[in-house]
Every structure is written in structure tokens, then in C-alpha cells.
Design an enzyme around this catalytic site. Sequence first.
Site, short mmCIF file in Angstrom:
data_model
loop_
_atom_site.label_atom_id
_atom_site.label_comp_id
_atom_site.label_asym_id
_atom_site.label_seq_id
_atom_site.Cartn_x
_atom_site.Cartn_y
_atom_site.Cartn_z
N CYS A 130 4.75 8.61 -6.52
CA CYS A 130 4.28 8.33 -5.16
C CYS A 130 5.40 8.19 -4.13
CB CYS A 130 3.41 7.07 -5.16
SG CYS A 130 4.01 5.77 -6.27
N HIS A 237 3.28 2.43 0.62
CA HIS A 237 4.72 2.29 0.42
C HIS A 237 5.44 2.58 1.73
CE1 HIS A 237 3.86 1.97 -3.72
NE2 HIS A 237 4.28 3.13 -4.17
#
Length: 330
Positions: A130, A237
Site C-alpha cells: 500500500c 497512509h
Amino acid sequence: MKKIKLAVVGATGMVGSTLLQVLEENKFPADEVYFFASAKSKGKKLQFNNKEYTVEELTETSFDRGIDIVLFSAGASTSKIYAPIAASKGCVVVDNSSAWRMDPEVPLVVPEVNPNDVEKHKGIIANPNCSTIQAVVALKPVHDLFGIKRVIFSTYQAVSGAGVAGYNDLKNGLEGQPPAKFPYPIANNCLPHIDDFLDNGYTKEEMKMVNETRKIMGLPNLKVTATTVRVPVFDCHSESINVECERPVDLDLLIKVLSESKGIVVQDDVKNKVYPMAISAKGKNEVFVGRIRKDESVENGINMWVVADNIRKGAATNTVQIAELLVHRM
Ligand code: 25A
Ligand code: L14
């Protein structure tokens, strides 16, 4: 167009359930779908495109029904065993785990960066980590314009990366309970520790960013280093990305090109306090880029702040986009 039979392995998980949402939203052209998970979830009902489906237990014979594409999101150990079985039955696997990413026979694809690599598959295509996905989406236009020479990643990663258990640790931790998944409390804390430590002092997550960035961008000798940190944020994130370029940087040109790049939204207007944030990226498929400025401590340096929903673009959305590339080539 060919009729597509699609399957999802790990359909009940955090990434798996988002896969179903993104498939619906994108109107993925599947004529038949099958959902698999572990024995624990066998018989569970799932809603997909207004129809009810029953989750089946994943077994060695699950793929014996002419399935074209299988999306795996059940962790590396499941993928190691079952992805080759699916491939041997004629399926093309798009795998979300870390199991196959660095295998030289397996393409590692981010559609905004290296879409044509899907054509090199031998039955398995890997979806990158990711943190790496959102980083390379932002780095590709920088590289095309100015040539990247060295990259320093510092990440601020959400607990959802660690699945339902990570989520629960933050939720329960905020209420004073001890952690079950992370080695220390994550509530009111930052842990410079994501995935296991390696002999070189880095974590696996850090080395995934180093190695996967090189592979996706086709720059095997790129100078790149990373520090990955878990922060008490549920979703999305955030990353500080420092880049040294080969050629002089034109910031206005960079911002213009980033704004026009598919999959990127520039949020960069500091006078009006506009910059990417986890709370605004949640639920979105794009990568948000801001705080774009020169690093004046080196020649041709840039700093950027890059935020994305790790379960969407970092996992489910990128996987569905890879499957769409496959469908267009069938
Ligand atoms: O090894 P890796 O590659 O690093 O991946 C490790 C983990 O990372 C997640 C994924 O967790 C995986 O387990 N992951 C994978 N790719 C990712 C990515 N790109 C990623 N995270 C971020 N980015 P997950 O929670 O998303 O998905 C887990 C799913 O895997 C199924 N599964 C596990 N073993 C399986 C299997 N399926 C088939 N065969 C196997 N051997 C798992 O199914 C889930 O769908 P399940 O049946 O075990 O889960 C059933 C239900 O239980 C809930 N649940 C699980 N834990 C808890 C929980 N509910 C409450 N509290 C819990 N602690 C699940 O939500 C599900 O509904
Ligand atoms: O390798 O814990 O894709 O945030 C991504 C999420 C590894 C763990 C991967 C996390 C996983 C990571």
C-alpha cells in the site's frame, strides 16, 4: 466482449469487502462471481450488485469451474499455496499479498505507472504494498519530467493496514485496553515498526518500499531508503517524500503535470491551509499530493506530502484497476 467469471479470495476481510465495493462502483463487467474465505467464514452471506451470495471455503478444487480472474486478499501464506493452484487451472490471479511481488516471473503493477507489465504475466500478477503504490503514483510524473536520482520515504501509516486486528487495537487502546496485535499501545503513540525486523536493521515494510519502487518504476539501481511508522490513525497512509532529481526542477511545471495526471489530485494552497490529510482522503480512490516545494539543501531537490486511502488505492482499487487492464486485453 468475452463473458468474465470472477472470484474473490478473502472476500470477508477488510480489503476483501472493499474489493466488492470497488467492483460494484466501477461496474466491473463480471457475468459470474464467486466468493471464498477461510473455513471460519463458510456459509456467510454477502451482498453484491443487489444479489445475495454465499461465501465458500477455499479449497484446492475451488477454481475447477472455468474462472477467468481471481482476486486474492487473504494474506501471504494463503496466496503462496493457492495462487499457483488457481493459475494452473487457467485463472489469472491478481494477488494482494507480499507472497509473489519480488518474483521475477510475476509483474508488479500500478496502472498509472507500468500498465503494460500486465502482459508479461504467467498466471499471477502482484498488487504492490500500500505505501509503495501511493508513492510511485506521485513519483512517476516527477521522474518523467526531471529524472529521479534518490528518494527518501518517511511514512505515517494507518492501523487499518494491519486489518481488523489493527483497527481493534487502536479502538480498544483509546479506551485504555492493552494491545493484542501491535507490540506496544498504538493509542497516543507512534511505532517505528511495521512488519518484522530484518538483519539489516530495517523492517520488511521498509524494504518492500525500497524493492517494490525499483521494480515498478523499472529503475533497479535507484537510490532509495525508507522509515515506516505506524501512527494512531484508523484509515489512510500519509508520506513525506524527498526526491533528488537529475535535472533542474520547474515547480510550476511539476504542479501542472501532477494536476493533469490520472489518479492524482493536487491539494496545494498553503495560504488557504489546503494540503492532503488522512481525514479527507478516506473512501477516495485517488492519490492526494501537496506541500510541493523545493528541498533547498541539495541541487534539484523536491519535498512532497502524499496521502491515500490504503485500503482503496493501496489495495482494493489498484487490484480492480489491474483486473480491468486484463479484461481490456481478453
Ligand atoms: O501476509 P500479508 O500479505 O502481509 O497479509 C496479512 C493480512 O494483511 C491483510 C489481510 O487482512 C491479511 O490477512 N492484507 C492483505 N493484503 C493487504 C493489503 N494490500 C492487506 N492489508 C492491507 N493492504 P484482512 O483482514 O484484510 O483480510 C483477511 C481475509 O483473509 C481471509 N483469510 C485468511 N486466511 C484464509 C482466508 N481466506 C481463505 N483461506 C484462508 N486460509 C479472511 O477470512 C479474511 O477474509 P476469515 O474467514 O478468516 O475472516 C472472517 C471474518 O472475520 C473477521 N475478523 C477477522 N478477525 C477479526 C474479525 N472480526 C473481529 N475481530 C477480529 N479480530 C473478518 O472481518 C471477516 O469478516
Ligand atoms: O505487504 O501492516 O501489503 O500496514 C500491507 C499492510 C503488510 C502489512 C502488505 C501494514 C501489507 C501492512
